[in-house]
Design a protein around this motif. Structure first.
Motif, mmCIF file in Angstrom:
data_model
loop_
_atom_site.group_PDB
_atom_site.id
_atom_site.type_symbol
_atom_site.label_atom_id
_atom_site.label_comp_id
_atom_site.label_asym_id
_atom_site.label_seq_id
_atom_site.Cartn_x
_atom_site.Cartn_y
_atom_site.Cartn_z
ATOM 1 N N GLY A 130 0.774 -0.922 0.070
ATOM 2 C CA GLY A 130 0.168 0.361 -0.120
ATOM 3 C C GLY A 130 0.538 1.371 -0.400
ATOM 4 N N GLU A 131 1.928 1.262 0.747
ATOM 5 C CA GLU A 131 3.158 2.639 0.490
ATOM 6 C C GLU A 131 3.592 2.710 -0.426
ATOM 7 O OE1 GLU A 131 6.365 4.823 3.185
ATOM 8 O OE2 GLU A 131 5.661 2.800 3.487
ATOM 9 N N LEU A 132 3.951 1.437 -1.282
ATOM 10 C CA LEU A 132 4.557 2.019 -2.440
ATOM 11 C C LEU A 132 3.437 2.224 -3.586
ATOM 12 C CD1 LEU A 132 5.900 0.945 -4.987
ATOM 13 C CD2 LEU A 132 5.318 -1.089 -5.104
ATOM 14 N N LEU A 133 2.401 1.684 -3.630
ATOM 15 C CA LEU A 133 1.279 2.360 -4.717
ATOM 16 C C LEU A 133 0.589 4.115 -4.231
ATOM 17 C CD1 LEU A 133 -1.427 1.404 -6.545
ATOM 18 C CD2 LEU A 133 -2.688 0.744 -4.710
ATOM 19 N N PRO B 32 -3.004 -1.420 -9.988
ATOM 20 C CA PRO B 32 -4.412 -0.743 -9.415
ATOM 21 C C PRO B 32 -4.361 0.721 -9.296
ATOM 22 C CG PRO B 32 -2.286 -1.859 -7.604
ATOM 23 C CD PRO B 32 -2.147 -1.670 -9.511
ATOM 24 N N PHE B 33 -5.708 1.317 -9.381
ATOM 25 C CA PHE B 33 -6.022 2.781 -9.727
ATOM 26 C C PHE B 33 -6.063 2.923 -7.226
ATOM 27 C CE2 PHE B 33 -9.140 6.374 -9.298
ATOM 28 C CZ PHE B 33 -8.167 6.829 -9.919
ATOM 29 N N HIS C 291 3.546 -2.290 -12.897
ATOM 30 C CA HIS C 291 3.494 -1.663 -14.136
ATOM 31 C C HIS C 291 4.076 -0.687 -13.929
ATOM 32 C CE1 HIS C 291 2.855 0.776 -17.611
ATOM 33 N NE2 HIS C 291 2.414 1.746 -16.508
ATOM 34 N N GLY C 292 5.988 -0.404 -14.633
ATOM 35 C CA GLY C 292 7.140 0.564 -13.964
ATOM 36 C C GLY C 292 8.016 -0.503 -14.038
ATOM 37 N N ALA C 293 8.130 -1.389 -13.605
ATOM 38 C CA ALA C 293 8.753 -2.134 -12.343
ATOM 39 C C ALA C 293 10.414 -2.511 -13.863
ATOM 40 C CB ALA C 293 8.357 -3.135 -11.722
ATOM 41 N N ILE D 261 0.897 -9.412 -5.043
ATOM 42 C CA ILE D 261 -0.802 -10.343 -5.933
ATOM 43 C C ILE D 261 -1.766 -10.495 -4.964
ATOM 44 C CG2 ILE D 261 -1.178 -12.309 -7.328
ATOM 45 C CD1 ILE D 261 1.530 -11.744 -8.427
ATOM 46 N N ALA D 262 -1.207 -10.718 -3.850
ATOM 47 C CA ALA D 262 -2.286 -11.276 -2.229
ATOM 48 C C ALA D 262 -3.283 -10.107 -1.940
ATOM 49 C CB ALA D 262 -1.302 -11.879 -1.256
ATOM 50 N N THR D 263 -2.534 -8.919 -2.163
ATOM 51 C CA THR D 263 -3.229 -7.143 -2.023
ATOM 52 C C THR D 263 -4.301 -7.050 -3.207
ATOM 53 O OG1 THR D 263 -1.305 -7.496 -0.658
ATOM 54 C CG2 THR D 263 -2.708 -5.174 -0.935
ATOM 55 N N PHE D 264 -3.942 -7.015 -4.351
ATOM 56 C CA PHE D 264 -4.689 -6.362 -5.499
ATOM 57 C C PHE D 264 -5.316 -7.411 -5.997
ATOM 58 C CE2 PHE D 264 -1.030 -3.516 -3.442
ATOM 59 C CZ PHE D 264 -1.829 -2.233 -3.214
ATOM 60 N N ALA D 265 -4.543 -8.555 -6.379
ATOM 61 C CA ALA D 265 -4.778 -9.989 -7.083
ATOM 62 C C ALA D 265 -6.363 -10.977 -6.677
ATOM 63 C CB ALA D 265 -4.290 -10.166 -8.685
#
Length: 410
Positions: free
Chosen positions: A251-254, A383-384, A281-283, A345-349
């Motif tokens: 979450g802090e990276l996002l 993710p947005f 995306h962007g990595a 992935i576990a957080t956002f997918a």
């Protein structure tokens, strides 16, 4: 941490720093004056093989500075990544060198020696300095007309080690041997032209061969490995890993990616097959072996103090090793994605079709299977930020670090 280069402003303040520069400038000017470099006839004499002292003094300065600098780097006293290496603009450099060489022959001075001559009120030196000021003004007023050429053929920070893929010690040996050969050739030509032989002396021979000995020491010793560099700073940096102060929540990276005041660089150190299956995306995927070179490029970023570097692997093992390499190379504001790509992935997918938990996975391996290798085209890859409100403990604290400092003889 390497004690050099010194943070003069922090140690001495502005008045002390200016005094320090004044002392160095006085010493440099004194050395040029006592070497006779305030006389255009002596300076121009090198081009006619009548006087080789200019070549000897400047080449000696080069090899002595090179020897002491890289010996200090190998011992661990100096951080080479914080030494300014001028970026290479190939064709502008060639043309500029030709112009300066012609001016040197015609005027009898280079910029530094013309200041020495002008300070002793020599008219040719004063005229040369005034001409240089006018030339600098004219360049500033017309540079926009040839800016494409001026900034063209950019190669970045290139050294002999990078160009020829050799060790630092090997490059030092080549330069030292070239200097000795050059001294011999110049003295032979001077003797041929003037009929005068140089007087042999012990200090003269020491000046010739001492840098060669230092070069041999560095060559045999070899370049410091990332592991050796890390060992020097491990007592200071290991506590950051143990306290997990550098592991940031997904979450802090996002949120950091959505922060317009930050520049976020994401380095993915996983194998290419895993990267192609899924990546943020962007990595940018990088190999561990390339990290020292990448570190040098990162340190040259003009906004390095506003840049956050985030390393990621499938879990944390490889990313932690990469973090140690970048820390050893003095890169500031480096963090590790907590739990790696698997945690992301576990957080956002959790509900994304085509991504399923793997039945089993080893250490630092992908814990998911993918219906297709879509790279960053998965929804969870980008993710947005405003769709997610995640609780985490913020850990990113920007460290304002000095980048490579510039300097040199004009």
């Amino acid at each position: 941490m390497a004690p050099f280069p010194l943070d003069l402003l922090g140690l001495l303040g502005k008045p002390g720093t200016y005094l320090f520069f004044l002392i160095i400038g006085f010493g440099f000017g004194y050395a040029l004056e006592t070497s006779g470099f305030n006389k255009s006839t002596i300076l121009a004499g090198q081009f006619y093989f009548r006087d080789s002292r200019v070549v000897k003094v400047f080449f000696t300065a080069i090899v002595v500075a090179m020897s002491l600098l890289f010996l200090a780097v190998r011992i661990g006293l100096l951080d080479y990544n914080l030494i300014w290496v001028p970026p290479t603009y190939l064709w502008p450099g060639i043309v500029g060198g030709l112009i300066m060489g012609v001016g040197f022959i015609l005027g009898g001075f280079c910029p530094g020696t013309s200041i020495v001559a002008a300070s002793t009120l020599k008219l040719d030196g004063v005229a040369y300095v005034l001409g240089g000021l006018v030339g600098a003004w004219a360049f500033g007023e017309t540079e926009r007309f040839f800016a494409d050429f001026y900034f063209g053929s950019y190669y970045g920070r290139v050294t002999l080690m990078d160009l020829f893929h050799i060790s630092t010690g090997a490059a030092m040996l080549l330069i030292s041997l070239m200097a000795i050969l050059f001294f011999f050739v110049m003295e032979s030509l001077q003797t041929l032209v003037t009929g005068e032989k140089p007087t042999p002396s012990i200090p003269r021979r020491i000046a010739w061969f001492a840098p060669l000995i230092v070069s041999l020491i560095v060559f045999v010793w070899g370049d410091a490995t990332p592991a050796e560099k890390w060992a020097r700073i491990a007592p200071l940096k290991e506590p950051l890993l143990e306290s997990r102060a550098v592991y940031i929540h997904p979450g802090e990276l996002l949120d950091s990616l959505a922060d317009d005041t930050l520049s976020v660089v994401m380095l993915d150190v996983r194998p290419e097959t895993d990267y192609n299956l899924f990546h943020i995306h962007g990595a940018q995927r990088v190999d561990m072996a390339d990290l020292p070179h990448i570190a040098r490029e990162l340190l040259l970023r003009p906004n390095i103090n506003q840049t956050v570097i985030v390393l990621m692997s499938n879990d944390e093992t490889a990313a932690t090793q990469a973090w140690k390499v970048l820390q050893a190379e003095s890169v500031p504001n480096v963090y590790i994605l907590e739990g790696g790509v698997n945690r992301w992935i576990a957080t956002f997918a959790a509900e994304e079709e085509g991504i399923q938990p793997a039945s089993q996975s080893g250490e630092d391996q992908l814990a998911y299977t993918f219906q297709a290798a879509l790279g960053d085209r998965w929804e969870a890859s980008d993710p947005f930020p405003h769709d997610w409100e995640l609780e985490y403990q913020p850990k990113i604290k920007l460290e304002r670090k000095k980048g490579p400092s510039s300097g040199g003889c004009g």
